[in-house]
Write an enzyme that holds these catalytic residues in place. Structure first.
Site, short mmCIF file in Angstrom:
data_model
loop_
_atom_site.label_atom_id
_atom_site.label_comp_id
_atom_site.label_asym_id
_atom_site.label_seq_id
_atom_site.Cartn_x
_atom_site.Cartn_y
_atom_site.Cartn_z
N ASP A 480 0.82 -1.22 0.00
CA ASP A 480 0.00 0.00 0.00
C ASP A 480 0.86 1.27 0.00
OD1 ASP A 480 -2.34 1.48 0.06
OD2 ASP A 480 -3.19 0.36 1.74
N ASP A 550 -10.66 1.98 -3.15
CA ASP A 550 -11.21 1.78 -1.81
C ASP A 550 -12.73 1.84 -1.85
OD1 ASP A 550 -8.93 1.30 -0.42
OD2 ASP A 550 -8.70 3.33 0.36
C1 GLA Z 1 -5.70 1.80 2.05
C2 GLA Z 1 -6.16 0.60 1.27
C3 GLA Z 1 -7.23 -0.13 2.03
C4 GLA Z 1 -6.69 -0.54 3.37
C5 GLA Z 1 -6.19 0.66 4.12
C6 GLA Z 1 -5.49 0.27 5.40
O1 GLA Z 1 -6.67 2.77 2.12
O2 GLA Z 1 -6.59 0.97 0.00
O3 GLA Z 1 -7.68 -1.24 1.33
O4 GLA Z 1 -5.66 -1.48 3.17
O5 GLA Z 1 -5.28 1.41 3.34
O6 GLA Z 1 -5.01 1.36 6.08
#
Ligand code: GLA
Length: 731
Positions: A480, A550
């Site tokens: 990420d 997300d």
């Molecule tokens: C990002 C990712 C999510 C999750 C969060 C965790 O936003 O896209 O899927 O993993 O971080 O903090």
């Protein structure tokens, strides 16, 4: 097979395969002119030579009296500053005397089999040298000695060309490259629309289309990342081009940092595209003898609309850019605990989710954010890649063993490029953080960027990750990156190299990924950046799949996945079913709808499996089986967009297997109406001569019927519906 020819007498380069031709000519004074990129032609007979016309205020080559020949109007392959071309240049170089003038003239060429790699950068490759040929044209500036190599690779079987450029400092002075585009392309007599993929966090890559007008438009990112906000891609298309007809020229940059696509319509309504690394705060020092390689860009051509352009990108990215051993493997159906628990979990709370997953036939459990340091929220511990003892008292390996014992694979979330102030790493190495001396760095999600351009920083993170990947016996990693770059400064570089920091950062990230993916070839890596904030062709070189957004809402996802499919293959695009009300939009969509949209990508779940109704739990079991039956077709078949979510109340797309024996159609409708207008759906890409049976109703249709007549969409009195049809050819 000859894919590239040079006619010495005419000075014409012709790159061609069975689909496309690309023509370049060497003109008077050694200027390199763009003649043509489009549908294949057998031979070229000189008709695209740019007409010589005297144009006021467009001057001529030094030392000539010919007023009809101007660098300012000629379609070019690579223009520089300081000569009589007032359009956007492809290259800018500041020299010791402060001048930025270059006159790049044709010097030599080389044709080689195959495709060279680009050191330190993601780039397309071929398995066998007979799958592609590469033309390198060298341009030189006589006064300074600076040279630019233009690389063109044509693939034997795709309507795709890969281009890049490399500037070599063959002068005896130190120079600063202030702009080096990956590509310039000039078009004459084209009234284009431009398509781009802008967005925001949780609203990535929606297809936008507008006219190319006089003046300059720029589609760019200054965020140090390819970004949610403007994907590194544009297409130039004819006004009448749609999904199935018309010309489309697509350009996808193989790069994950700052980018810029400059589209300029000039005095004569000619269109210039210059694309590559954004020149904002860019300045790359080259001492004599050094060189700078610009990233690669893929050019796809279609004369039958956007679907064909997309398929050319899909195939090239899948075959020639994705390296992972998982590229052709069906990807596991996963459940991720992020929306299920956020940070509020420990081993005992997670085990029942794993148990449910096992019962439902789900194939992998992914442990998301919060398992390391002392992370109970997003204010701490980034940089400390050691297990959080409170949550996993017997270590991460113990929990991994539990997951494996249930027959599931085990996946883990990491965010390697970041640091929290509240972390051991920051306490020990405050200087690892990227910040401008004397200025407080800007937090974003209360976290800061590590300077991945520095070897020492990368090594620290590499060592920590190797240890934990081994300890946790991971099968999968979600990588990420939850903020953009700011406070751009490198503490180890002198002032005249601060313009290197953005690009050096990305090169550092590429290096770290290269090292880790080489060390762990059996780990399936998935990219992520707050969802799809770094969803680009460069990333595909290291990681075969990326979390698309997300936003898990099935309605919003239609727009996101539709736009994403313009460039990126379905096997790269992950999509999950989540709970309702949806955490991003608050919308309540039926379970089936969430399933059909998520099953249109690399499928999984993102919810608490223990908190579902029995009916939904039963439905998960059905969906898992359903997806397993179509997984290979969805992930590796040909994808066709049929109805755009941004044009009406409905979305439709279909997948067709390579042998055309199987197809899946997904249709969706946003709102229900009391007196709905009747609508039909027609499929695409089937074999017109085959007969296909709907696996649910058992009704048989001809492929030609499904494509030409289609069928009426069912009238439904419910909002947010979607339906999946599965067709199989019968003998
Ligand atoms: C990002 C990712 C999510 C999750 C969060 C965790 O936003 O896209 O899927 O993993 O971080 O903090």
């Amino acid at each position: 097979m000859t894919l590239i020819e040079f006619n010495e007498t005419q000075g014409i380069f012709h790159l061609h395969n069975s689909k496309i031709s690309y023509l370049i000519s060497v003109e008077e004074g050694g200027l390199l002119s763009h003649l043509y990129f489009g549908k294949k032609v057998k031979d070229y007979h000189g008709q695209m030579r740019y007409p010589r016309v005297d144009r006021g205020f467009s001057g001529n080559l030094p030392g000539t009296f010919d007023r009809t020949y101007s660098p300012d109007t000629l379609p070019r392959e690579f223009s520089s500053a300081g000569e009589m071309d007032y359009r956007t240049p492809a290259v800018l170089v500041r020299q010791e005397n402060g001048a930025n003038a270059l006159a790049l003239r044709y010097k030599s060429y080389q044709i080689s089999a195959g495709k060279p790699s680009l050191p330190g950068l993601p780039a397309t490759f071929v398995q066998n040298d007979n799958e592609a040929q590469t033309l390198t044209i060298t341009l030189a500036d006589e006064v300074t000695g600076i040279e630019v190599d233009l690389l063109y690779t044509i693939f034997a079987n795709q309507a795709v060309i890969a281009r890049s450029s490399k500037l070599r400092n063959e002068s005896d002075q130190t120079i600063y490259v202030e702009k080096l585009a990956s590509l310039e392309m000039d078009f004459v007599d084209k009234d284009f629309d431009v398509i781009c993929l802008p967005g925001a966090h949780a609203n990535e890559r929606h297809l936008e289309r507008g006219a190319v007008n006089f003046g300059k438009q720029s589609f760019a990112s200054l965020r140090g990342s390819s970004s949610h906000h403007m994907n590194p891609f544009i297409a130039l298309v004819d006004k009448k081009t749609d999904e199935f007809q018309g010309e489309a020229y697509g350009f996808a940059l193989v790069y994950s940092g700052n980018h810029n696509f400059e589209v300029e319509k000039d005095q004569l309504a000619q269109v210039r595209l210059v694309a590559g690394i954004n020149d904002f705060n860019f300045s790359w020092k080259l001492v004599a003898g050094e060189s700078f390689q610009a990233p690669e860009i893929l050019l796809a051509y279609s004369d039958t609309g956007l679907n064909q352009m997309s398929q050319a990108f899909h195939k090239t990215i899948h075959n020639n850019l994705v390296r992972s051993k998982f590229k052709n493997e069906e990807r596991p159906i996963l459940v991720n605990n992020w929306e299920a628990t956020y940070f509020d979990y420990d081993e005992e709370k997670l085990k029942p989710i794993v148990d449910e997953a096992k019962d439902m036939g789900i194939e992998m459990f992914v442990l998301d954010d919060g398992w390391f340091g002392h992370r109970d929220d997003d204010n701490s511990s980034l940089g400390d890649w050691k297990v959080y003892q409170k949550k996993f008292p017997q270590g991460i390996g113990h929990f991994a063993d539990y997951v494996h014992a249930q027959g599931l694979k085990f996946g883990l979330w990491v965010e390697p490029e970041m640091v929290s102030f509240d972390s051991d790493l920051y306490q020990q190495h405050p200087d690892y953080l990227m910040q401008v001396p004397g200025r407080a760095p800007s937090p974003s999600r209360n976290q800061y960027l590590l300077d991945m351009g520095r070897e020492e920083v990368r090594q620290n993170i590499y060592d920590q990750l190797v240890k934990v990947f081994k300890e946790a016996k991971v099968d999968y990693i979600k990588w990420d990156m939850n903020r953009n770059m700011s406070d751009v400064f490198a503490s180890d570089l002198p002032s005249d190299q601060q313009g290197q920091v953005y690009h050096r950062y990305i090169l550092g990230v590429y290096k770290l990924m290269e090292d880790l993916t080489a060390e762990f070839p059996n780990i399936l890596f998935e990219g992520c950046s707050g969802g799809g904030g770094r969803f680009d062709a460069g990333w595909a070189y290291y990681m075969p799949q990326i979390w698309a957004s997300d936003n898990t809402d099935a309605i919003a996802r239609q727009t996101i996945q539709y736009g994403t499919s313009l460039v990126y293959p379905v096997s790269m695009t992950t999509a999950h079913v989540s709970a309702i009300p949806n955490h991003q939009t608050g919308r309540k969509t039926p379970f089936d709808t969430r399933g059909a949209i998520a099953m249109s990508g690399v499928f999984g779940y993102e919810l608490d499996l223990t908190k579902m109704s029995q009916a939904d739990k039963d439905q998960v079991k059905v969906q898992v089986k359903q997806y397993q039956a179509i997984r290979s077709l969805v992930q590796f078949g040909d994808f066709y967009r049929l109805k755009s979510p941004s044009e009406g109340n409905q979305t439709a797309w279909n997948f067709v297997s390579a042998d055309k024996k199987e197809a899946v159609l997904v249709t969706a409708q946003v709102l229900a109406y009391a007196q709905p207008y009747l609508t039909k759906t027609k499929l695409a890409g089937l074999d017109p001569d085959k007969y296909y049976q709907d696996q649910e109703t058992k009704v048989i249709y001809g492929g030609d019927e499904l494509m030409n007549l289609g069928f009426y969409d069912p009238v439904v009195h419910e909002d947010y519906t979607a339906k999946m049809y599965h067709f199989k050819a019968i003998d």
